[in-house]
Design a protein around this motif. Structure first.
Motif, PDB file in Angstrom:
ATOM      1  N   PHE A  29       0.840  -1.189   0.000  1.00 14.39           N
ATOM      2  CA  PHE A  29       0.000   0.000   0.000  1.00 14.39           C
ATOM      3  C   PHE A  29       0.880   1.245   0.000  1.00 14.39           C
ATOM      4  O   PHE A  29       1.815   1.346   0.797  1.00 14.39           O
ATOM      5  CB  PHE A  29      -0.909  -0.001   1.232  1.00 14.39           C
ATOM      6  N   TYR A  30       0.567   2.168  -0.913  1.00 12.97           N
ATOM      7  CA  TYR A  30       1.323   3.417  -1.052  1.00 12.97           C
ATOM      8  C   TYR A  30       0.420   4.609  -0.776  1.00 12.97           C
ATOM      9  O   TYR A  30      -0.753   4.602  -1.158  1.00 12.97           O
ATOM     10  CB  TYR A  30       1.862   3.574  -2.481  1.00 12.97           C
ATOM     11  N   ALA A  31       0.977   5.626  -0.135  1.00 12.79           N
ATOM     12  CA  ALA A  31       0.298   6.898   0.066  1.00 12.79           C
ATOM     13  C   ALA A  31       1.271   7.993  -0.338  1.00 12.79           C
ATOM     14  O   ALA A  31       2.401   8.035   0.146  1.00 12.79           O
ATOM     15  CB  ALA A  31      -0.130   7.071   1.519  1.00 12.79           C
ATOM     16  N   ASN A  32       0.855   8.820  -1.283  1.00 17.65           N
ATOM     17  CA  ASN A  32       1.680   9.922  -1.780  1.00 17.65           C
ATOM     18  C   ASN A  32       3.065   9.433  -2.210  1.00 17.65           C
ATOM     19  O   ASN A  32       4.077  10.072  -1.937  1.00 17.65           O
ATOM     20  CB  ASN A  32       1.769  11.031  -0.733  1.00 17.65           C
ATOM     21  N   GLY A  33       3.112   8.259  -2.858  1.00 15.93           N
ATOM     22  CA  GLY A  33       4.362   7.734  -3.389  1.00 15.93           C
ATOM     23  C   GLY A  33       5.244   7.018  -2.383  1.00 15.93           C
ATOM     24  O   GLY A  33       6.308   6.531  -2.736  1.00 15.93           O
ATOM     25  N   GLN A  34       4.813   6.928  -1.128  1.00 14.03           N
ATOM     26  CA  GLN A  34       5.599   6.280  -0.082  1.00 14.03           C
ATOM     27  C   GLN A  34       4.921   4.976   0.338  1.00 14.03           C
ATOM     28  O   GLN A  34       3.701   4.914   0.433  1.00 14.03           O
ATOM     29  CB  GLN A  34       5.703   7.179   1.146  1.00 14.03           C
ATOM     30  N   ILE A  35       5.721   3.939   0.608  1.00  9.82           N
ATOM     31  CA  ILE A  35       5.132   2.709   1.117  1.00  9.82           C
ATOM     32  C   ILE A  35       4.524   2.998   2.482  1.00  9.82           C
ATOM     33  O   ILE A  35       5.194   3.483   3.392  1.00  9.82           O
ATOM     34  CB  ILE A  35       6.172   1.582   1.218  1.00  9.82           C
ATOM     35  N   ALA A  36       3.240   2.695   2.613  1.00  5.13           N
ATOM     36  CA  ALA A  36       2.543   2.905   3.880  1.00  5.13           C
ATOM     37  C   ALA A  36       2.435   1.601   4.669  1.00  5.13           C
ATOM     38  O   ALA A  36       2.455   1.618   5.896  1.00  5.13           O
ATOM     39  CB  ALA A  36       1.147   3.476   3.620  1.00  5.13           C
ATOM     40  N   SER A  37       2.320   0.464   3.959  1.00  8.65           N
ATOM     41  CA  SER A  37       2.158  -0.813   4.629  1.00  8.65           C
ATOM     42  C   SER A  37       2.236  -1.949   3.614  1.00  8.65           C
ATOM     43  O   SER A  37       2.110  -1.722   2.410  1.00  8.65           O
ATOM     44  CB  SER A  37       0.788  -0.852   5.330  1.00  8.65           C
ATOM     45  N   VAL A  38       2.416  -3.164   4.113  1.00 11.47           N
ATOM     46  CA  VAL A  38       2.310  -4.372   3.306  1.00 11.47           C
ATOM     47  C   VAL A  38       1.353  -5.311   4.029  1.00 11.47           C
ATOM     48  O   VAL A  38       1.154  -5.194   5.240  1.00 11.47           O
ATOM     49  CB  VAL A  38       3.676  -5.064   3.088  1.00 11.47           C
ATOM     50  N   ALA A  39       0.729  -6.241   3.296  1.00 10.27           N
ATOM     51  CA  ALA A  39      -0.226  -7.151   3.923  1.00 10.27           C
ATOM     52  C   ALA A  39      -0.348  -8.437   3.133  1.00 10.27           C
ATOM     53  O   ALA A  39      -0.083  -8.474   1.925  1.00 10.27           O
ATOM     54  CB  ALA A  39      -1.594  -6.482   4.024  1.00 10.27           C
ATOM     55  N   THR A  40      -0.782  -9.478   3.825  1.00  4.22           N
ATOM     56  CA  THR A  40      -1.062 -10.752   3.180  1.00  4.22           C
ATOM     57  C   THR A  40      -2.368 -10.657   2.395  1.00  4.22           C
ATOM     58  O   THR A  40      -3.137  -9.704   2.559  1.00  4.22           O
ATOM     59  CB  THR A  40      -1.184 -11.867   4.228  1.00  4.22           C
ATOM     60  N   ALA A  41      -2.636 -11.671   1.586  1.00  2.00           N
ATOM     61  CA  ALA A  41      -3.849 -11.692   0.759  1.00  2.00           C
ATOM     62  C   ALA A  41      -5.113 -11.884   1.588  1.00  2.00           C
ATOM     63  O   ALA A  41      -6.189 -11.443   1.190  1.00  2.00           O
ATOM     64  CB  ALA A  41      -3.743 -12.799  -0.278  1.00  2.00           C
ATOM     65  N   ASN A  42      -4.978 -12.545   2.749  1.00  3.86           N
ATOM     66  CA  ASN A  42      -6.148 -12.844   3.580  1.00  3.86           C
ATOM     67  C   ASN A  42      -6.019 -12.202   4.957  1.00  3.86           C
ATOM     68  O   ASN A  42      -4.926 -12.001   5.469  1.00  3.86           O
ATOM     69  CB  ASN A  42      -6.312 -14.358   3.756  1.00  3.86           C
ATOM     70  N   THR A  57      -3.943  12.664   5.875  1.00  6.83           N
ATOM     71  CA  THR A  57      -3.053  13.810   6.056  1.00  6.83           C
ATOM     72  C   THR A  57      -1.573  13.456   6.087  1.00  6.83           C
ATOM     73  O   THR A  57      -0.738  14.300   5.804  1.00  6.83           O
ATOM     74  CB  THR A  57      -3.396  14.549   7.350  1.00  6.83           C
ATOM     75  N   SER A  58      -1.221  12.245   6.466  1.00  9.60           N
ATOM     76  CA  SER A  58       0.188  11.905   6.608  1.00  9.60           C
ATOM     77  C   SER A  58       0.463  10.507   6.087  1.00  9.60           C
ATOM     78  O   SER A  58       0.185   9.539   6.780  1.00  9.60           O
ATOM     79  CB  SER A  58       0.600  11.997   8.074  1.00  9.60           C
ATOM     80  N   PRO A  59       0.969  10.298   4.916  1.00  8.07           N
ATOM     81  CA  PRO A  59       1.399  11.312   3.964  1.00  8.07           C
ATOM     82  C   PRO A  59       0.309  11.811   3.026  1.00  8.07           C
ATOM     83  O   PRO A  59       0.524  12.733   2.263  1.00  8.07           O
ATOM     84  CB  PRO A  59       2.504  10.619   3.189  1.00  8.07           C
ATOM     85  N   GLY A  60      -0.881  11.216   3.031  1.00 10.71           N
ATOM     86  CA  GLY A  60      -1.981  11.724   2.218  1.00 10.71           C
ATOM     87  C   GLY A  60      -2.032  11.128   0.828  1.00 10.71           C
ATOM     88  O   GLY A  60      -1.277  10.238   0.488  1.00 10.71           O
ATOM     89  N   PRO A  61      -2.971  11.642  -0.003  1.00 14.23           N
ATOM     90  CA  PRO A  61      -3.185  11.086  -1.337  1.00 14.23           C
ATOM     91  C   PRO A  61      -2.082  11.477  -2.316  1.00 14.23           C
ATOM     92  O   PRO A  61      -1.315  12.385  -2.018  1.00 14.23           O
ATOM     93  CB  PRO A  61      -4.524  11.700  -1.751  1.00 14.23           C
TER      94      PRO A  61
END
Length: 105
Positions: A29-42, A57-61
């Motif tokens: 998952f990316y927010a404003n070009g920065q990796i925000a998180s990773v997750a499994t499929a389930n 707001t941090s880092p936002g869209p």
């Protein structure tokens, strides 16, 4: 390509949903070009992951969901969705990647 849709929104967060693609192995998952998180499929209960909550707001869209999908025994596809859809930020094209083509970061 993943089609993302807003599920809910507060003053500080937005929850975005999608239909999980075939062969899904996990998400970045990316927010404003920065990796925000990773997750499994389930999710922990075994049900398919189909939404994510972002801070507005941090880092936002813009917000992006990148799904790593197995396309064959040795290949992978990246399915990418961006919200809002008019944003031009692109992480990777949705093309096959093979282990020999991917360098560790």
């Amino acid at each position: 390509m993943l089609t993302l849709a807003k599920i809910s929104e507060t003053n500080s967060t937005i929850t975005i949903g999608w239909s999980p693609p075939v062969g899904i192995g996990g998400y970045v998952f990316y927010a404003n070009g920065q990796i925000a998180s990773v997750a499994t499929a389930n999710l922990k209960d075994g049900s398919p992951r189909n939404s994510v909550k972002f801070s507005k707001t941090s880092p936002g869209p813009p917000f992006q969901v990148v799904a790593v999908c197995r396309s064959s025994q040795a290949g992978f596809n990246l399915e990418v969705g961006t919200y809002p859809s008019g944003s031009s930020l692109v992480v990777y094209p949705s093309t096959a990647l093979y282990p020999s083509e991917v360098s560790p970061v």
